[in-house]
Design an enzyme around this catalytic site. Structure first.
Site, PDB file in Angstrom:
ATOM      1  N   GLU A 187       0.829  -1.212   0.000  1.00  0.00           N
ATOM      2  CA  GLU A 187       0.000   0.000   0.000  1.00  0.00           C
ATOM      3  C   GLU A 187       0.861   1.258   0.000  1.00  0.00           C
ATOM      4  O   GLU A 187       0.497   2.270  -0.595  1.00  0.00           O
ATOM      5  CB  GLU A 187      -0.934  -0.005   1.221  1.00  0.00           C
ATOM      6  CG  GLU A 187      -2.020  -1.066   1.154  1.00  0.00           C
ATOM      7  CD  GLU A 187      -2.897  -0.919  -0.078  1.00  0.00           C
ATOM      8  OE1 GLU A 187      -3.191   0.234  -0.491  1.00  0.00           O
ATOM      9  OE2 GLU A 187      -3.284  -1.950  -0.658  1.00  0.00           O
TER      10      GLU A 187
ATOM     11  N   SER B  79      19.269  -7.560  -9.138  1.00  0.00           N
ATOM     12  CA  SER B  79      18.123  -7.645 -10.038  1.00  0.00           C
ATOM     13  C   SER B  79      18.279  -8.607 -11.210  1.00  0.00           C
ATOM     14  O   SER B  79      17.325  -9.292 -11.561  1.00  0.00           O
ATOM     15  CB  SER B  79      17.767  -6.256 -10.573  1.00  0.00           C
ATOM     16  OG  SER B  79      17.169  -5.467  -9.575  1.00  0.00           O
TER      17      SER B  79
ATOM     18  N   HIS C 184       3.196 -10.097  -9.673  1.00  0.00           N
ATOM     19  CA  HIS C 184       4.638 -10.331  -9.685  1.00  0.00           C
ATOM     20  C   HIS C 184       5.370  -9.225  -8.930  1.00  0.00           C
ATOM     21  O   HIS C 184       6.279  -9.477  -8.147  1.00  0.00           O
ATOM     22  CB  HIS C 184       5.152 -10.405 -11.119  1.00  0.00           C
ATOM     23  CG  HIS C 184       6.646 -10.476 -11.216  1.00  0.00           C
ATOM     24  ND1 HIS C 184       7.356 -11.616 -10.909  1.00  0.00           N
ATOM     25  CD2 HIS C 184       7.563  -9.544 -11.554  1.00  0.00           C
ATOM     26  CE1 HIS C 184       8.646 -11.389 -11.057  1.00  0.00           C
ATOM     27  NE2 HIS C 184       8.800 -10.134 -11.457  1.00  0.00           N
ATOM     28  N   SER C 185       4.966  -8.011  -9.162  1.00  0.00           N
ATOM     29  CA  SER C 185       5.517  -6.857  -8.464  1.00  0.00           C
ATOM     30  C   SER C 185       4.499  -5.729  -8.597  1.00  0.00           C
ATOM     31  O   SER C 185       3.438  -5.894  -9.199  1.00  0.00           O
ATOM     32  CB  SER C 185       6.864  -6.435  -9.066  1.00  0.00           C
ATOM     33  OG  SER C 185       6.667  -5.850 -10.344  1.00  0.00           O
TER      34      SER C 185
END
Length: 425
Positions: A101, A187, A316-317
């Site tokens: 959030e 990443s 996923h993200s």
């Protein structure tokens, strides 16, 4: 004596030669002598079918209602440790909701939740020794949380503030902690796999009683780094446990479009890896498999592959909208019917270790802990700008010193155009 020697030779020959060749003129020396494979000759043209087997079975300990199916497989963990498993998973879930959030409100730039995969993190983390080296992908926050990583540092990393051990130079959720033997996440997909094998080989050379655990998703297993890592680990006989979270989707690509074989565990034997497939939503199955794989990896100096079958309930993200490639009904099924947290809660309730009042109290207190860490992270300033140039070289080279001086001059001249009050002096 001659008759006895002849009998022994015949027994030895029977063990070497296939029954269909007995009685023929072919001798043991005429069997395949190729150094690259162990096999027999065949006289019939026949291709190997990819679907000869029905599929590698999925090992589990509990059913979806938390009932242990076979008492001998129950790890018999004490109540205190089971409670730690449950509280770690639910605390992770609470942290996920608040930080998700936070990103949606524009407070942080990026986030990845762990919804539905908590059992793979915590079940495996509980089976490791504290000194074991962990290489994560980007969805293993539960491993760090189980090892005692403070909520404040999770928040500091996601906010990139002055308390962030990475000094604000990494994307959110790219955690790392040398003290807890958790290598900083990067990443690029699957780069941690060959790196983990190299670390495991170094541990073997040092003759240390440690293991390396390398986490990745089934999508990452399609990268070249995965295949190279598997092969090196097997040929160098490294004490490593490859832990694949097969959550059904590589971002938006379902497994049906990723591979035609039987998942990831089926690849293990081809590389010489001892392999197993487990129910990733069963925290005890994950615990048992990881504990035994870890034990044997250290004792025997050989690699293991665990494929934990689970489901990614969240997107996923925060850059992904999973409603574009899967149905709400599919997600709701896994969330309501086969969730690792609810399964463990059923187990504890069946044992009389947890009730509704304890659940309400823990949810309230855990939310309070997360919000306090969240508020603290928001109050912290950003790291000072000069840290952009540090920690790359042991001694800063002249070109970086010149660049740092140029930045300082620029900020002195045009500082009013930048929010410098948000940065630590």
């Amino acid at each position: 004596m001659a008759a006895l020697r002849a009998l022994r030779w015949r027994r030895r020959l029977l063990g070497l030669v296939p029954r269909r060749l007995l009685g023929t003129a072919e001798s043991p020396e005429e069997r395949p002598q190729f150094p690259g494979a162990s096999a027999e000759f065949a006289e019939r043209l026949e291709f190997i079918q990819p679907n000869v087997l029905a599929g590698i079975p999925v090992y589990r300990v509990m059913d979806r209602q938390g009932h242990v199916l076979r008492p001998s497989e129950d790890p018999q963990l004490p109540k205190e440790q089971v409670l730690k498993l449950y509280k770690t998973m639910t605390l992770l879930n609470t942290m996920d909701r608040i930080l998700y959030e936070s990103q949606r409100q524009g407070r942080i730039s990026f986030y990845m939740t762990n919804y539905g995969e908590e059992g793979t993190h915590v079940g495996s983390a509980a089976a490791l020794e504290a000194s074991d080296l962990v290489f994560g992908q980007y969805r293993e926050a539960g491993v760090l949380l189980y090892r005692g990583y403070p909520l404040e540092l999770f928040m500091a990393q996601c906010y990139g503030n002055a308390s962030d051990p990475g000094k604000g130079r990494q994307m959110p959720v790219h955690y790392g902690c040398p003290e807890r033997h958790f290598v900083t996440i990067s990443s690029p997909l699957a780069t941690q796999i060959p790196q983990a094998v190299g670390a495991a080989y170094a541990i073997k050379r040092a003759d240390a009683s440690r293991a390396v655990v390398c986490y990745f998703g089934e999508g990452a297993a399609s990268e070249g780094d995965a295949h190279a890592g598997f092969n090196f680990a097997a040929t160098l006989e490294c004490p490593i446990v490859f832990f694949c979270r097969n959550n059904g989707y590589a971002i938006s690509t379902p497994t049906s479009e990723q591979y035609r074989g039987d998942g990831i565990a089926a690849r293990g034997p081809g590389y010489g890896l001892l392999s197993i497939r487990v129910d990733g939503n069963d925290v005890f199955a994950v615990y048992n498999a990881t504990r035994e794989a870890r034990r044997r990896a250290v004792a025997e100096n050989q690699p293991f592959l665990i494929e934990a079958m689970t489901y990614r309930i969240g997107h996923h993200s925060t850059s992904d909208d999973s409603s574009a490639y899967r149905s709400v009904d599919e997600v709701n099924y896994w969330d309501k019917q086969d969730h690792p947290i609810s399964r463990l809660r059923h187990y504890m309730a069946n044992r009389g270790w947890w009730d509704e009042e304890e659940e309400k109290g823990w949810r309230k207190s855990s939310r309070k802990m997360v919000l306090e860490a969240f508020e603290q992270a928001e109050r912290e300033p950003k790291p000072p700008p000069h840290l952009l140039f540090s920690d790359v070289y042991l001694e800063m080279p002249p070109r970086l010193r010149r660049q740092r001086a140029e930045l300082e001059r620029h900020l002195e001249t045009y500082g009013e155009h930048y929010p410098l009050q948000q940065f630590q002096k």
